[in-house]
Design an enzyme around this catalytic site. Sequence first.
Site: not given
Ligand code: FAD
Ligand code: EPU
Length: 321
Positions: A188, A237, A307
């Site tokens: 991340r 997250s 994060e």
């Molecule tokens: P922003 O949030 O707008 O910016 C994030 C950072 O990147 C800031 O520091 C910004 O300045 C910088 N940045 C943005 N664009 C550029 C660019 N072109 N060049 C240089 N820097 C830049 N993340 C995961 O990794 N895995 C997940 O599964 C995941 N699930 C999500 C689910 C939900 C519902 C939400 C809301 C978020 C989730 N995220 C997840 C977090 C987020 O979507 C990611 O970190 C995503 O990559 C951020 O992209 P963004 O374009 O929205 O960046």
């Molecule tokens: N868990 C709990 N309680 C909760 C939530 C989760 O006990 O309220 C336990 C679950 O039961 C499971 C473990 O925690 O055993 C992991 O949970 P989950 O499978 O939901 O995955 P996560 O580690 O919480 C990560 C990424 C997510 C990504 C998912 C699926 C990070 C910080 N988060 O979540 O990324 O979508 O795996 O691939 O690495 C993000 O980065 O913003 C993000 C959403």
Amino acid sequence: MSWELAGASLKLIMAGMEPIKDAPLAKYGYWRVGGPADLLVDVHDSAQLAAVMETDLPVTVLGNGSNLLVSDAGIRGIVVRLRGNFRAIAFRDPTAPGGLEDTLKGDLGLAVIGGGMMNAVLLKKIDQMGLGGLGCLAGVPGTIGGAIRMNAGTRLGEIGDKVAFVRVMLPNGKTTNLTPDDIDFQYRRATLPDGAIVTRIGAWVSKASHAMEQEEIKEHLDYRKNTQPLNAPSCGSTFKNPPGDTAGRLIDSAGLKGTTEGGAQISEKHANFFINTGEATAHDLYTLIKRARDTVAEQFGVQLEPEVHAVGDWPEGSWPL
Ligand code: FAD
Ligand code: EPU
């Protein structure tokens, strides 16, 4: 508006842009919080982005705001969004640059993707072309530039492992291509040169991975729907997972699910998702994030690291937590 801002605004207008003064950033971020940007501007090509970089004001790049906690005081200087050419995609044969037909003869191809391209649009295009390789971004909102900066990923992998090159514009307005060896991709987080904006990337795609990847994506999206509160405003997250454990499990075990601070709440569905129930401020979210961090540290001796990226003017000493 200060003379400095007025001067910068005029330069941007002369370069064909339409800067918005005191733009309310709560409108653009997933958390729906935060104050105004002095200037918000959409750039459509490298010349416009260079013009932004060449002002003397601080520049913050906004992807899709899906991982940003914008302060209630907002962001000083210019907030820039990549549009136009920065949302294009093309495919190339890495050894013999040419048209699409040539490109996809072999199995492996290079997708050249603008930094402002939305992940969801990208994945749809790649699927329509019968390609795979970027399934690690399934369900990750945001842009490809944001994904690179965050080294976004899921259980299907991380974007850093798919990258052939990353093109950035530096604060001096010059562009340069970085190879994966130039970038330290960690969990991340990716280390880019200070102030660099990702304008374009090359990522490996393949035909062979298409069918299986579509199956994996479907399963993964179902899992997310069942485990994550996707209907409420959040930034996904809030904390990174600590080594060998998960932030969600720790915050849940500390009994914090459902805890509120003003309009911010720790989701009942997933404890690492902090949601805006309607009227949250950035300060509410900050307070809740700090409370969760402190409680987990006290109860389990684990230091959680956010994060989400905090941007804008915060009271001194707020960050790092
Ligand atoms: P922003 O949030 O707008 O910016 C994030 C950072 O990147 C800031 O520091 C910004 O300045 C910088 N940045 C943005 N664009 C550029 C660019 N072109 N060049 C240089 N820097 C830049 N993340 C995961 O990794 N895995 C997940 O599964 C995941 N699930 C999500 C689910 C939900 C519902 C939400 C809301 C978020 C989730 N995220 C997840 C977090 C987020 O979507 C990611 O970190 C995503 O990559 C951020 O992209 P963004 O374009 O929205 O960046
Ligand atoms: N868990 C709990 N309680 C909760 C939530 C989760 O006990 O309220 C336990 C679950 O039961 C499971 C473990 O925690 O055993 C992991 O949970 P989950 O499978 O939901 O995955 P996560 O580690 O919480 C990560 C990424 C997510 C990504 C998912 C699926 C990070 C910080 N988060 O979540 O990324 O979508 O795996 O691939 O690495 C993000 O980065 O913003 C993000 C959403």
